[in-house]
Design a protein around this motif. Structure first.
Motif, PDB file in Angstrom:
ATOM      1  N   LYS A 182      16.860  -5.737  11.686  1.00 60.09           N
ATOM      2  CA  LYS A 182      16.148  -5.706  10.409  1.00 60.09           C
ATOM      3  C   LYS A 182      15.846  -7.101   9.870  1.00 60.09           C
ATOM      4  CE  LYS A 182      17.858  -1.187   8.904  1.00 60.09           C
ATOM      5  NZ  LYS A 182      18.583  -0.431   7.847  1.00 60.09           N
ATOM      6  N   ASP A 183      16.507  -8.123  10.431  1.00 61.47           N
ATOM      7  CA  ASP A 183      16.271  -9.499   9.978  1.00 61.47           C
ATOM      8  C   ASP A 183      15.082 -10.150  10.667  1.00 61.47           C
ATOM      9  OD1 ASP A 183      18.362  -9.500   8.155  1.00 61.47           O
ATOM     10  OD2 ASP A 183      19.822 -10.050   9.695  1.00 61.47           O
ATOM     11  N   GLY A 184      14.417  -9.408  11.580  1.00 63.51           N
ATOM     12  CA  GLY A 184      13.189  -9.924  12.138  1.00 63.51           C
ATOM     13  C   GLY A 184      13.222 -10.114  13.638  1.00 63.51           C
ATOM     14  N   LEU A 185      12.084 -10.595  14.156  1.00 66.32           N
ATOM     15  CA  LEU A 185      11.906 -10.825  15.582  1.00 66.32           C
ATOM     16  C   LEU A 185      11.372 -12.239  15.770  1.00 66.32           C
ATOM     17  CD1 LEU A 185      11.863  -9.632  18.484  1.00 66.32           C
ATOM     18  CD2 LEU A 185       9.502  -8.905  18.024  1.00 66.32           C
ATOM     19  N   LEU A 186      12.137 -13.066  16.482  1.00 64.68           N
ATOM     20  CA  LEU A 186      11.767 -14.467  16.674  1.00 64.68           C
ATOM     21  C   LEU A 186      11.181 -14.689  18.068  1.00 64.68           C
ATOM     22  CD1 LEU A 186      14.835 -16.379  15.145  1.00 64.68           C
ATOM     23  CD2 LEU A 186      12.805 -15.439  14.001  1.00 64.68           C
ATOM     24  N   VAL A 187      10.327 -15.720  18.159  1.00 61.46           N
ATOM     25  CA  VAL A 187       9.749 -16.123  19.429  1.00 61.46           C
ATOM     26  C   VAL A 187       9.917 -17.630  19.571  1.00 61.46           C
ATOM     27  CG1 VAL A 187       7.743 -16.010  20.953  1.00 61.46           C
ATOM     28  CG2 VAL A 187       7.983 -14.362  19.085  1.00 61.46           C
ATOM     29  N   GLY A 188      10.354 -18.071  20.745  1.00 60.16           N
ATOM     30  CA  GLY A 188      10.503 -19.498  20.992  1.00 60.16           C
ATOM     31  C   GLY A 188       9.159 -20.182  21.169  1.00 60.16           C
ATOM     32  N   THR A 189       9.114 -21.464  20.792  1.00 59.17           N
ATOM     33  CA  THR A 189       7.887 -22.258  20.897  1.00 59.17           C
ATOM     34  C   THR A 189       8.176 -23.540  21.669  1.00 59.17           C
ATOM     35  OG1 THR A 189       8.193 -23.603  18.905  1.00 59.17           O
ATOM     36  CG2 THR A 189       7.277 -21.392  18.611  1.00 59.17           C
ATOM     37  N   GLY A 190       7.162 -24.402  21.743  1.00 58.95           N
ATOM     38  CA  GLY A 190       7.329 -25.653  22.469  1.00 58.95           C
ATOM     39  C   GLY A 190       7.936 -26.766  21.653  1.00 58.95           C
ATOM     40  N   GLN A 240       0.142  -5.650  16.800  1.00 58.32           N
ATOM     41  CA  GLN A 240      -0.685  -4.485  17.133  1.00 58.32           C
ATOM     42  C   GLN A 240      -0.838  -4.373  18.637  1.00 58.32           C
ATOM     43  OE1 GLN A 240      -4.584  -4.465  15.383  1.00 58.32           O
ATOM     44  NE2 GLN A 240      -5.036  -2.368  16.035  1.00 58.32           N
ATOM     45  N   PRO A 241      -0.114  -3.447  19.254  1.00 52.14           N
ATOM     46  CA  PRO A 241      -0.275  -3.228  20.695  1.00 52.14           C
ATOM     47  C   PRO A 241      -1.655  -2.638  20.990  1.00 52.14           C
ATOM     48  CG  PRO A 241       1.774  -2.268  19.858  1.00 52.14           C
ATOM     49  CD  PRO A 241       0.934  -2.609  18.673  1.00 52.14           C
ATOM     50  N   GLU A 242      -2.080  -2.771  22.238  1.00 52.15           N
ATOM     51  CA  GLU A 242      -3.380  -2.224  22.646  1.00 52.15           C
ATOM     52  C   GLU A 242      -3.468  -0.737  22.339  1.00 52.15           C
ATOM     53  OE1 GLU A 242      -4.996  -3.032  26.541  1.00 52.15           O
ATOM     54  OE2 GLU A 242      -3.782  -4.845  26.691  1.00 52.15           O
ATOM     55  N   GLY A 243      -4.567  -0.338  21.692  1.00 54.82           N
ATOM     56  CA  GLY A 243      -4.820   1.076  21.433  1.00 54.82           C
ATOM     57  C   GLY A 243      -3.969   1.692  20.350  1.00 54.82           C
ATOM     58  N   LYS A 244      -3.213   0.873  19.623  1.00 53.04           N
ATOM     59  CA  LYS A 244      -2.334   1.415  18.583  1.00 53.04           C
ATOM     60  C   LYS A 244      -2.588   0.715  17.249  1.00 53.04           C
ATOM     61  CE  LYS A 244       1.333   2.783  21.802  1.00 53.04           C
ATOM     62  NZ  LYS A 244       2.784   2.703  22.126  1.00 53.04           N
ATOM     63  N   ALA A 245      -2.020   1.268  16.202  1.00 48.55           N
ATOM     64  CA  ALA A 245      -2.194   0.716  14.864  1.00 48.55           C
ATOM     65  C   ALA A 245      -1.246  -0.466  14.656  1.00 48.55           C
ATOM     66  CB  ALA A 245      -1.912   1.793  13.816  1.00 48.55           C
ATOM     67  N   PRO A 246      -1.570  -1.371  13.740  1.00 47.47           N
ATOM     68  CA  PRO A 246      -0.643  -2.461  13.408  1.00 47.47           C
ATOM     69  C   PRO A 246       0.690  -1.912  12.899  1.00 47.47           C
ATOM     70  CG  PRO A 246      -2.823  -2.869  12.485  1.00 47.47           C
ATOM     71  CD  PRO A 246      -2.830  -1.447  12.975  1.00 47.47           C
ATOM     72  N   THR A 247       1.756  -2.650  13.204  1.00 45.14           N
ATOM     73  CA  THR A 247       3.087  -2.209  12.803  1.00 45.14           C
ATOM     74  C   THR A 247       3.974  -3.427  12.573  1.00 45.14           C
ATOM     75  OG1 THR A 247       4.940  -0.768  13.453  1.00 45.14           O
ATOM     76  CG2 THR A 247       3.925  -2.071  15.178  1.00 45.14           C
ATOM     77  N   PRO A 248       4.988  -3.342  11.696  1.00 43.83           N
ATOM     78  CA  PRO A 248       5.917  -4.467  11.526  1.00 43.83           C
ATOM     79  C   PRO A 248       6.612  -4.797  12.849  1.00 43.83           C
ATOM     80  CG  PRO A 248       6.154  -2.915   9.718  1.00 43.83           C
ATOM     81  CD  PRO A 248       5.257  -2.250  10.735  1.00 43.83           C
ATOM     82  N   ALA A 249       6.846  -6.086  13.070  1.00 46.11           N
ATOM     83  CA  ALA A 249       7.389  -6.528  14.355  1.00 46.11           C
ATOM     84  C   ALA A 249       8.745  -5.909  14.658  1.00 46.11           C
ATOM     85  CB  ALA A 249       7.489  -8.055  14.375  1.00 46.11           C
ATOM     86  N   ASP A 250       9.604  -5.738  13.646  1.00 45.80           N
ATOM     87  CA  ASP A 250      10.929  -5.178  13.922  1.00 45.80           C
ATOM     88  C   ASP A 250      10.826  -3.724  14.379  1.00 45.80           C
ATOM     89  OD1 ASP A 250      10.090  -4.366  11.389  1.00 45.80           O
ATOM     90  OD2 ASP A 250      12.119  -4.313  10.564  1.00 45.80           O
ATOM     91  N   ALA A 251       9.890  -2.966  13.787  1.00 43.74           N
ATOM     92  CA  ALA A 251       9.701  -1.577  14.215  1.00 43.74           C
ATOM     93  C   ALA A 251       9.131  -1.524  15.630  1.00 43.74           C
ATOM     94  CB  ALA A 251       8.774  -0.857  13.239  1.00 43.74           C
ATOM     95  N   TRP A 252       8.201  -2.410  15.929  1.00 41.87           N
ATOM     96  CA  TRP A 252       7.639  -2.463  17.282  1.00 41.87           C
ATOM     97  C   TRP A 252       8.727  -2.796  18.297  1.00 41.87           C
ATOM     98  CZ3 TRP A 252       7.428  -7.015  20.277  1.00 41.87           C
ATOM     99  CH2 TRP A 252       6.809  -6.873  21.522  1.00 41.87           C
ATOM    100  N   ALA A 253       9.604  -3.739  17.953  1.00 43.30           N
ATOM    101  CA  ALA A 253      10.668  -4.152  18.872  1.00 43.30           C
ATOM    102  C   ALA A 253      11.602  -2.985  19.185  1.00 43.30           C
ATOM    103  CB  ALA A 253      11.451  -5.313  18.282  1.00 43.30           C
ATOM    104  N   ARG A 254      11.921  -2.167  18.196  1.00 45.41           N
ATOM    105  CA  ARG A 254      12.792  -1.012  18.434  1.00 45.41           C
ATOM    106  C   ARG A 254      12.129  -0.049  19.407  1.00 45.41           C
ATOM    107  NH1 ARG A 254      13.611  -1.567  12.847  1.00 45.41           N
ATOM    108  NH2 ARG A 254      12.153   0.128  12.373  1.00 45.41           N
TER     109      ARG A 254
END
Length: 310
Positions: free
Chosen positions: A266-274, A285-299
């Motif tokens: 619930k505290d979020g989804l992080l991505v590493g950078t350079g 927003q995955p292909e063919g789907k509606a936008p969604t919060p990143a934490d819900a998508w990750a689950r």
């Protein structure tokens, strides 16, 4: 003055409305022809054409502004000037000479900075802190004409291109009206643009909008905001495209490899950078789907330790 208004997208509508509320007379509207839109790719009118129809204004939709038929119609309107906001086509010399006082363009940058189709996007991408809008007389070359006036504004640290363009479209509408007022009164003379500090702002493509996770976090943040809402920043996850909404740089020292995902629940989804920390994903927003919060998508994606964005 008798004015022909030329514009196409929603960002041109505030200027059209402002001119209708002014002392000037809109004798016709010029806009781009109907174009495919939406998932069904059905032909749809521009937002300016829709607004003009609501207001009962005559509308011209030439495929090219160099068409002899259009030039004859334009001449017959006997306009004093043509006002332009994001029309979307280059105007030939044969059109520029028709109105008595020329074509006055509203451009969303502080010229000569960011000449071209995407000035707002490039200002955000470059990390500019201040931008604005400029009115100038159109010449044959791109955004080089002499300047009538400017308004300036700060760029918010979390502002997207869509949000900034919306603000500028309203600020610029007032500038366009005051410019035409000054021209009508004979009180406004345009000033040549400086020859230094020129920068170009070509349209951002879908390829430009792909996130490079080896870039610094701040650069990624700017890219995503510059590409929101269009053309839309994106990356790939498990070989499929994933569209990204605005991200938030995290500078707390989180140690992640470029593109590596860290699910904090619930505290979020992080991505590493350079460099410069990680970024927290907002909406995806995955292909063919509606936008969604990143934490819900990750689950739903059931991330593994080896998952990454590429």
């Amino acid at each position: 003055m008798r004015i022909v208004f030329a514009g196409t997208p929603a960002t041109a509508v505030p200027a059209l409305d402002a001119l209708l509320g002014s002392d000037h007379e809109i004798v016709a509207v010029v806009t781009r022809p109907d174009a495919p839109a939406g998932r069904g790719r059905k032909l749809a009118p521009s937002q300016v054409r829709e607004r003009a129809a609501e207001l009962g204004l005559d509308v011209l939709t030439p495929r090219r502004p160099s068409e002899p038929g259009f030039l004859a119609e334009l001449a017959a309107l006997d306009a004093d000037a043509c006002a332009v906001v994001a029309y979307g086509a280059l105007l030939p010399a044969s059109a520029l000479t028709i109105p008595k006082l020329g074509w006055v363009n509203l451009h969303f940058s502080l010229l000569p900075a960011w000449r071209g189709a995407a000035p707002v996007q490039h200002a955000i991408l470059a990390g500019d802190e201040i931008t604005g809008a400029t009115t100038f007389r159109i010449e044959e070359s791109l955004d080089t004409g002499p300047v009538f006036g400017m308004v300036t504004t700060d760029i918010g640290p979390r502002e997207t291109a869509g949000e900034l363009l919306d603000r500028l479209s309203h600020d610029g509408a007032a500038l366009l009206v005051s410019t035409l007022d000054g021209i009508a009164a004979g009180e406004l003379t345009p000033t040549p643009q400086p020859t230094e500090a020129v920068s170009l702002a070509p349209k951002l493509t879908t390829a430009d909008a792909r996130v490079d996770w080896t870039a610094p976090a701040l650069r990624i943040d700017r890219l995503v905001r510059a590409c929101t809402p269009a053309p839309g920043a994106w990356t790939t996850f498990r070989d499929r495209r994933l569209r990204l909404g605005p991200v938030l740089p995290i500078t707390d020292g989180t140690d992640l490899a470029s593109g590596q995902l860290l699910d904090l629940g619930k505290d979020g989804l992080l991505v590493g950078t350079g460099g410069g920390g990680a970024v927290a994903l907002g909406e995806v927003q995955p292909e063919g789907k509606a936008p969604t919060p990143a934490d819900a998508w990750a689950r739903g994606a059931r991330l593994t330790m080896n998952d990454e964005l590429v």
